[in-house]
Design a protein around this motif. Structure first.
Motif, PDB file in Angstrom:
ATOM      1  N   ASP A 139      65.784   7.218  -2.964  1.00 37.76           N
ATOM      2  CA  ASP A 139      66.525   6.140  -3.612  1.00 37.76           C
ATOM      3  C   ASP A 139      66.182   4.832  -2.914  1.00 37.76           C
ATOM      4  O   ASP A 139      65.736   4.819  -1.766  1.00 37.76           O
ATOM      5  CB  ASP A 139      68.031   6.413  -3.543  1.00 37.76           C
ATOM      6  N   LYS A 140      66.382   3.704  -3.595  1.00 38.16           N
ATOM      7  CA  LYS A 140      65.939   2.401  -3.090  1.00 38.16           C
ATOM      8  C   LYS A 140      66.520   2.079  -1.713  1.00 38.16           C
ATOM      9  O   LYS A 140      65.801   1.636  -0.808  1.00 38.16           O
ATOM     10  CB  LYS A 140      66.311   1.304  -4.085  1.00 38.16           C
ATOM     11  N   TRP A 141      67.835   2.286  -1.543  1.00 40.25           N
ATOM     12  CA  TRP A 141      68.464   1.924  -0.263  1.00 40.25           C
ATOM     13  C   TRP A 141      67.864   2.736   0.880  1.00 40.25           C
ATOM     14  O   TRP A 141      67.496   2.177   1.924  1.00 40.25           O
ATOM     15  CB  TRP A 141      69.977   2.152  -0.331  1.00 40.25           C
ATOM     16  N   SER A 142      67.766   4.048   0.706  1.00 42.02           N
ATOM     17  CA  SER A 142      67.229   4.910   1.761  1.00 42.02           C
ATOM     18  C   SER A 142      65.748   4.613   2.016  1.00 42.02           C
ATOM     19  O   SER A 142      65.285   4.671   3.157  1.00 42.02           O
ATOM     20  CB  SER A 142      67.413   6.387   1.393  1.00 42.02           C
ATOM     21  N   HIS A 143      65.026   4.303   0.959  1.00 41.16           N
ATOM     22  CA  HIS A 143      63.612   3.927   1.072  1.00 41.16           C
ATOM     23  C   HIS A 143      63.454   2.718   1.995  1.00 41.16           C
ATOM     24  O   HIS A 143      62.700   2.757   2.976  1.00 41.16           O
ATOM     25  CB  HIS A 143      63.066   3.607  -0.328  1.00 41.16           C
ATOM     26  N   ASN A 144      64.181   1.654   1.686  1.00 40.28           N
ATOM     27  CA  ASN A 144      64.044   0.426   2.474  1.00 40.28           C
ATOM     28  C   ASN A 144      64.594   0.581   3.884  1.00 40.28           C
ATOM     29  O   ASN A 144      64.037   0.031   4.846  1.00 40.28           O
ATOM     30  CB  ASN A 144      64.722  -0.737   1.756  1.00 40.28           C
ATOM     31  N   LYS A 145      65.686   1.325   4.023  1.00 38.76           N
ATOM     32  CA  LYS A 145      66.259   1.535   5.357  1.00 38.76           C
ATOM     33  C   LYS A 145      65.324   2.393   6.210  1.00 38.76           C
ATOM     34  O   LYS A 145      65.190   2.160   7.430  1.00 38.76           O
ATOM     35  CB  LYS A 145      67.637   2.176   5.248  1.00 38.76           C
ATOM     36  N   SER A 146      64.658   3.367   5.609  1.00 35.65           N
ATOM     37  CA  SER A 146      63.675   4.186   6.343  1.00 35.65           C
ATOM     38  C   SER A 146      62.552   3.312   6.872  1.00 35.65           C
ATOM     39  O   SER A 146      62.111   3.457   8.024  1.00 35.65           O
ATOM     40  CB  SER A 146      63.095   5.274   5.432  1.00 35.65           C
ATOM     41  N   ILE A 147      62.071   2.400   6.026  1.00 30.86           N
ATOM     42  CA  ILE A 147      61.010   1.479   6.445  1.00 30.86           C
ATOM     43  C   ILE A 147      61.502   0.589   7.581  1.00 30.86           C
ATOM     44  O   ILE A 147      60.802   0.392   8.585  1.00 30.86           O
ATOM     45  CB  ILE A 147      60.536   0.636   5.250  1.00 30.86           C
ATOM     46  N   GLN A 148      62.705   0.060   7.441  1.00 27.75           N
ATOM     47  CA  GLN A 148      63.258  -0.806   8.486  1.00 27.75           C
ATOM     48  C   GLN A 148      63.346  -0.075   9.823  1.00 27.75           C
ATOM     49  O   GLN A 148      62.898  -0.588  10.858  1.00 27.75           O
ATOM     50  CB  GLN A 148      64.660  -1.290   8.085  1.00 27.75           C
ATOM     51  N   LYS A 149      63.911   1.122   9.792  1.00 25.42           N
ATOM     52  CA  LYS A 149      64.101   1.864  11.033  1.00 25.42           C
ATOM     53  C   LYS A 149      62.749   2.288  11.626  1.00 25.42           C
ATOM     54  O   LYS A 149      62.578   2.297  12.842  1.00 25.42           O
ATOM     55  CB  LYS A 149      64.995   3.083  10.794  1.00 25.42           C
ATOM     56  N   ALA A 150      61.792   2.643  10.778  1.00 26.43           N
ATOM     57  CA  ALA A 150      60.466   3.016  11.273  1.00 26.43           C
ATOM     58  C   ALA A 150      59.782   1.814  11.928  1.00 26.43           C
ATOM     59  O   ALA A 150      59.139   1.941  12.972  1.00 26.43           O
ATOM     60  CB  ALA A 150      59.611   3.563  10.133  1.00 26.43           C
TER      61      ALA A 150
END
Length: 229
Positions: free
Chosen positions: A199-210
């Motif tokens: 999902d969009k939120w988890s996608h972007n948050k995964s990128i941020q945390k990575a």
């Protein structure tokens, strides 16, 4: 209240730190401040070591629901010390529905799971399929802990990617899982981001945390930045 339950609560109250209680309550806004005693985690670990071999510890583990957050956290620490896989899972199944915050959830890490990864897969699948926020979060955390290294299993990444939840603490764990997975298994995991499987939120948050991780190269961070949606 059974004797050991009162004894444990009294021990926790004797180790109360009111400033730490206020700090903990701010970090866990979903829980009423009055349900915190204020016991630091190193002290909770000491208390867990003190009681893990107590002949009546099972009375405490069966005394659900507990009143205080620290009683739940201590419960999680005690479960983590048990050495019989089936008993751990039985007691986890009884306890997880009462876990009501991320801090208690994330401290549960049964040592016996390291030697029981074949058995663990079925239980993880059941936890992740739960409707309980922190049972799902715990299941994802166990995937992250046990199946990103020598026992890496990409089918779990598919399972986590398919999860859809409105719960912040589930989605944050999804992001934490994928950020860690990118650091450890880049080639297998980057397609999940490239193909927008989350999902969009988890996608972007995964990128941020990575991109915040020291284990991700500068080149990988730049590439991930280009994949935000």
């Amino acid at each position: 209240m059974k004797k050991i339950c009162k004894e444990i609560r009294d021990t926790l109250l004797k180790n109360q730190d009111l400033k730490y209680r206020d700090f903990s309550a701010k970090l866990t806004p979903t829980i009423d401040k009055d349900l915190f005693i204020g016991v630091r985690v190193p002290k909770l670990r000491e208390i867990a070591k003190q009681y893990k071999s107590h002949e009546k510890v099972n009375d405490f583990l069966e005394d659900l629901p507990h009143k205080y957050v620290e009683e739940n956290t201590l419960h999680g620490l005690l479960l983590s010390e048990l050495k019989d896989y089936d008993i751990v899972v039985e007691k986890l199944n009884a306890f997880l529905p009462y876990v009501d915050n991320w801090a208690t959830c994330d401290i549960i890490s049964p040592k016996v799971f390291k030697k029981s990864r074949a058995q663990l897969k079925n239980d993880i699948n059941r936890w992740v399929a739960s409707k309980e926020t922190y049972t799902i979060r715990f299941g994802i955390e166990m995937i992250m802990t046990h199946y990103l290294d020598e026992d890496f299993d990409c089918s779990f990444a598919t399972k986590v990617a398919k999860l859809r939840s409105q719960e912040y603490y589930v989605n944050m764990m999804k992001a934490w899982y994928f950020a860690t997975a990118l650091a450890k298994q880049w080639d297998a995991i980057i397609p999940f981001i490239e193909k927008k499987k989350l999902d969009k939120w988890s996608h972007n948050k995964s990128i941020q945390k990575a991109r915040e991780s020291y284990r991700i190269t500068p080149e990988q961070k730049e590439y991930l930045k280009s994949l935000k949606i």
